[in-house]
Design a protein around this motif. Structure first.
Motif, mmCIF file in Angstrom:
data_model
loop_
_atom_site.group_PDB
_atom_site.id
_atom_site.type_symbol
_atom_site.label_atom_id
_atom_site.label_comp_id
_atom_site.label_asym_id
_atom_site.label_seq_id
_atom_site.Cartn_x
_atom_site.Cartn_y
_atom_site.Cartn_z
ATOM 1 N N ASN A 1 0.822 -1.211 0.000
ATOM 2 C CA ASN A 1 0.000 0.000 0.000
ATOM 3 C C ASN A 1 0.856 1.262 0.000
ATOM 4 O OD1 ASN A 1 -2.666 -0.563 -0.387
ATOM 5 N ND2 ASN A 1 -3.167 -0.753 1.776
ATOM 6 N N THR A 2 1.970 1.209 -0.708
ATOM 7 C CA THR A 2 2.877 2.354 -0.797
ATOM 8 C C THR A 2 2.326 3.382 -1.770
ATOM 9 O OG1 THR A 2 4.775 0.908 -0.391
ATOM 10 C CG2 THR A 2 5.224 3.097 -1.313
ATOM 11 N N PRO A 3 2.026 4.612 -1.328
ATOM 12 C CA PRO A 3 1.524 5.638 -2.256
ATOM 13 C C PRO A 3 2.653 6.172 -3.122
ATOM 14 C CG PRO A 3 1.788 6.569 -0.065
ATOM 15 C CD PRO A 3 2.123 5.111 0.058
ATOM 16 N N LEU A 4 2.333 6.477 -4.382
ATOM 17 C CA LEU A 4 3.329 6.982 -5.328
ATOM 18 C C LEU A 4 2.939 8.365 -5.830
ATOM 19 C CD1 LEU A 4 3.776 3.779 -7.551
ATOM 20 C CD2 LEU A 4 5.228 4.492 -5.636
ATOM 21 N N ASN A 5 3.942 9.138 -6.222
ATOM 22 C CA ASN A 5 3.699 10.418 -6.881
ATOM 23 C C ASN A 5 3.593 10.267 -8.392
ATOM 24 O OD1 ASN A 5 3.745 12.491 -4.727
ATOM 25 N ND2 ASN A 5 5.798 11.712 -4.362
ATOM 26 N N VAL A 6 3.993 9.115 -8.907
ATOM 27 C CA VAL A 6 3.915 8.850 -10.349
ATOM 28 C C VAL A 6 2.776 7.865 -10.600
ATOM 29 C CG1 VAL A 6 6.349 9.314 -10.747
ATOM 30 C CG2 VAL A 6 5.635 6.988 -10.187
ATOM 31 N N PHE A 7 2.376 7.743 -11.877
ATOM 32 C CA PHE A 7 1.274 6.835 -12.194
ATOM 33 C C PHE A 7 1.369 6.365 -13.632
ATOM 34 C CE2 PHE A 7 -0.208 11.186 -12.955
ATOM 35 C CZ PHE A 7 -0.724 11.106 -14.231
ATOM 36 N N GLY A 8 0.522 5.399 -13.980
ATOM 37 C CA GLY A 8 0.486 4.861 -15.336
ATOM 38 C C GLY A 8 1.249 3.556 -15.435
ATOM 39 N N ASP A 9 0.762 2.643 -16.300
ATOM 40 C CA ASP A 9 1.401 1.336 -16.444
ATOM 41 C C ASP A 9 2.868 1.457 -16.830
ATOM 42 O OD1 ASP A 9 -0.966 0.128 -15.791
ATOM 43 O OD2 ASP A 9 -1.431 -0.605 -17.813
ATOM 44 N N HIS A 10 3.188 2.411 -17.714
ATOM 45 C CA HIS A 10 4.583 2.532 -18.148
ATOM 46 C C HIS A 10 5.485 2.953 -16.991
ATOM 47 C CE1 HIS A 10 3.012 6.567 -18.411
ATOM 48 N NE2 HIS A 10 4.145 7.095 -18.820
ATOM 49 N N ASN A 11 4.994 3.853 -16.112
ATOM 50 C CA ASN A 11 5.791 4.247 -14.953
ATOM 51 C C ASN A 11 5.912 3.123 -13.938
ATOM 52 O OD1 ASN A 11 6.953 6.805 -15.215
ATOM 53 N ND2 ASN A 11 5.006 7.833 -14.847
ATOM 54 N N LEU A 12 4.865 2.312 -13.816
ATOM 55 C CA LEU A 12 4.919 1.179 -12.885
ATOM 56 C C LEU A 12 5.912 0.128 -13.374
ATOM 57 C CD1 LEU A 12 1.121 0.894 -12.049
ATOM 58 C CD2 LEU A 12 2.942 1.672 -10.528
ATOM 59 N N MET A 13 5.982 -0.073 -14.695
ATOM 60 C CA MET A 13 7.002 -0.985 -15.229
ATOM 61 C C MET A 13 8.400 -0.401 -15.032
ATOM 62 S SD MET A 13 5.392 -2.829 -18.611
ATOM 63 C CE MET A 13 4.711 -1.364 -19.394
ATOM 64 N N ASN A 14 8.534 0.905 -15.236
ATOM 65 C CA ASN A 14 9.821 1.563 -14.970
ATOM 66 C C ASN A 14 10.231 1.358 -13.517
ATOM 67 O OD1 ASN A 14 9.821 2.570 -17.602
ATOM 68 N ND2 ASN A 14 8.961 4.548 -17.004
ATOM 69 N N LEU A 15 9.275 1.497 -12.631
ATOM 70 C CA LEU A 15 9.531 1.321 -11.199
ATOM 71 C C LEU A 15 10.018 -0.096 -10.902
ATOM 72 C CD1 LEU A 15 7.355 2.605 -8.302
ATOM 73 C CD2 LEU A 15 7.865 0.179 -8.402
ATOM 74 N N ASN A 16 9.415 -1.094 -11.551
ATOM 75 C CA ASN A 16 9.829 -2.481 -11.321
ATOM 76 C C ASN A 16 11.246 -2.720 -11.814
ATOM 77 O OD1 ASN A 16 8.589 -4.439 -9.850
ATOM 78 N ND2 ASN A 16 7.353 -5.271 -11.505
ATOM 79 N N ALA A 17 11.591 -2.110 -12.957
ATOM 80 C CA ALA A 17 12.959 -2.236 -13.464
ATOM 81 C C ALA A 17 13.949 -1.623 -12.474
ATOM 82 C CB ALA A 17 13.074 -1.542 -14.819
ATOM 83 N N ALA A 18 13.614 -0.431 -11.969
ATOM 84 C CA ALA A 18 14.488 0.241 -11.000
ATOM 85 C C ALA A 18 14.634 -0.588 -9.725
ATOM 86 C CB ALA A 18 13.933 1.622 -10.674
ATOM 87 N N ARG A 19 13.523 -1.195 -9.287
ATOM 88 C CA ARG A 19 13.568 -2.041 -8.073
ATOM 89 C C ARG A 19 14.532 -3.208 -8.253
ATOM 90 N NH1 ARG A 19 11.422 -6.742 -6.650
ATOM 91 N NH2 ARG A 19 10.178 -6.862 -8.561
ATOM 92 N N LEU A 20 14.475 -3.847 -9.420
ATOM 93 C CA LEU A 20 15.342 -5.007 -9.669
ATOM 94 C C LEU A 20 16.810 -4.596 -9.745
ATOM 95 C CD1 LEU A 20 13.090 -6.884 -12.243
ATOM 96 C CD2 LEU A 20 13.726 -7.691 -9.953
ATOM 97 N N VAL A 21 17.079 -3.427 -10.318
ATOM 98 C CA VAL A 21 18.459 -2.933 -10.325
ATOM 99 C C VAL A 21 18.940 -2.693 -8.904
ATOM 100 C CG1 VAL A 21 19.952 -0.980 -10.943
ATOM 101 C CG2 VAL A 21 18.370 -1.924 -12.641
ATOM 102 N N CYS A 22 18.113 -2.007 -8.121
ATOM 103 C CA CYS A 22 18.492 -1.699 -6.737
ATOM 104 C C CYS A 22 18.707 -2.976 -5.916
ATOM 105 C CB CYS A 22 17.438 -0.809 -6.088
ATOM 106 S SG CYS A 22 17.458 0.887 -6.723
#
Length: 450
Positions: free
Chosen positions: A261-282
């Motif tokens: 339930n983490t709130p985000l300042n960004v939105f949209g499927d493309h940003n959520l996929m970007n977020l997942n890529a960043a998470r895996l790098v981190c």
């Protein structure tokens, strides 16, 4: 070290010049014209050229290296003298590698989302006060420059552009970085002036995969079928890690990552996929998913990526860098789905060489169908500047397969049209890699009829 930059005013070039100046190098440079914000930034660090123009006197035998920007042509007098003197001549991606070959290199590639993924990683690393270098294609909040290269940082995060390295090095930039950890966010044809067929364009990503260092990691968007097929056929020994859209929900215009339930300042499927890529790098860098989500909650987005210009009543006005067909479609769908009860006026400026090519224009078919009102703007001066045949309204409507689409080629006419729309319960999305003919978008956003 004495370094001279030919075409120092470019976005990446002037940032690298500043980074090397901060590192203690003696930096000089030249250019035929330097625009803001490059000129002010270079002046602040005392490395703005005193005079505009090329002068072979700048090139002396005691230079340790010459860095050549894309803006300089092959017959540039400074380049010719550097060659005659046998000096080491680098493109900026070559020199980035030269400065970071003993570091862990994270390289973010793909036709879209590169800047956002890179920005997200930098935000999280900065949140946890990690020591790192970086190269990113946008100015980020909390970062003084777009390039940082130091002696001591153990890793560098690089936004890996697929465009050519320099006028004398026709390799795509991201081939030169030799990633230890690579990301590919997706493949959608672009840069048709150098990759005239989609097959040639795809090949650049295949070659990029083959530049990954032995036993490296390849993080890729498995939702992209073309990319997934390319990765599955690749003989690379890199570990292949796919990602998709993470579980989430949208409540009152705010996106939450589940199950945290983490709130985000960004939105949209493309940003959520970007977020997942960043998470895996981190994750590869020793930052857990829980730690990542805690940090990413405060990420406000990269400059010009769904940037909120103004918000009033039930009207939000966004500016976005979207210009290619895939980016345009994804950005419209993101805003439309985030505010299901609101109408959407979507306006794109076609500005790039690819988008102004008649043969390529058909790639935009259906990309604006989700908008309640679709508008295309092309500054008629752009056609003259690029020496290309202008489009008519019918050309654009036919290519987009949208007979209701509105077409403008004059900025003031477009501004007047937008000013007369009733934006009650309606969002406005302005998309361009240009500047809409100099319209003050923030002022326009504040003056809309809401």
């Amino acid at each position: 070290m004495r370094i001279h930059f030919i075409a120092i005013g470019g976005s990446a070039m002037h940032n690298l010049a500043i980074a090397l100046h901060k590192k203690g190098f003696q930096v000089t440079g030249s250019d035929d014209v330097i625009f803001e914000p490059s000129s002010s930034r270079l002046a602040r660090y005392g490395i703005l050229p005193e005079h505009m123009g090329w002068d072979e006197a700048h090139i002396t035998a005691d230079l340790d290296a010459v860095i050549l920007g894309m803006h300089a042509f092959a017959d540039n007098p400074e380049l010719l003298k550097a060659k005659a003197l046998g000096l080491k001549i680098y493109s900026y991606p070559e020199y980035i590698y030269e400065q970071t070959k003993n570091k862990l290199r994270v390289v973010i590639g793909g036709s879209h989302g590169k800047t956002t993924i890179t920005s997200m990683i930098l935000h999280v690393l900065n949140y946890y006060k990690r020591d790192f270098d970086y190269l990113v294609g946008a100015q980020l909040e909390g970062f003084d420059t777009m390039v940082k290269v130091t002696e001591g940082a153990p890793l560098i995060v690089i936004e890996g552009d697929e465009y050519l390295a320099s006028t004398i090095d026709r390799r795509p930039k991201f081939h030169l970085y030799k990633a230890n950890i690579a990301v590919i966010s997706g493949i959608a044809w672009d840069h048709i002036n150098v990759f005239p067929t989609f097959e040639e364009y795809i090949q650049q990503f295949d070659l990029f995969i083959n530049t990954i260092e032995p036993k490296g990691k390849l993080i890729f968007c498995q939702k992209d079928k073309i990319l997934s097929d390319l990765v599955s056929k690749s003989a690379t020994d890199a570990e292949k890690i796919g990602y998709d859209i993470p579980p989430h929900k949208v409540v009152d215009g705010i996106t939450y990552i589940l199950p945290e339930n983490t709130p985000l300042n960004v939105f949209g499927d493309h940003n959520l996929m970007n977020l997942n890529a960043a998470r895996l790098v981190c994750e590869q860098l020793g930052i857990s998913s829980d730690e990542f989500y805690q940090a990413i909650s405060s990420f406000k987005g990269a400059a010009r990526r769904l940037e909120l210009l103004h918000k009033q009543n039930n009207t939000n006005v966004y500016k976005d860098f979207a210009h290619s067909p895939s980016k345009l479609k994804a950005t419209i769908e993101a805003v439309k789905s985030q505010f299901e009860g609101r109408n959407l006026v979507a306006c794109i400026e076609l500005h790039t060489f690819s988008s102004l090519n008649k043969a390529f224009l058909a790639q935009y078919e259906g990309t604006m169908d989700e908008a309640d009102l679709a508008i295309v703007y092309i500054d008629e001066q752009t056609f003259r500047h690029k020496k290309m045949e202008p489009f008519t309204s019918l050309d654009v409507q036919t290519a987009f397969k949208n007979s209701n689409l509105q077409f403008f080629n004059d900025a003031m006419t477009l501004k007047l049209y937008l000013s007369n729309i009733n934006f009650k319960n309606t969002n406005l999305l302005l998309m361009s890699s240009g500047n809409f003919g100099g319209i003050d978008l923030v002022k326009l956003a504040r003056e809309l009829n809401t």
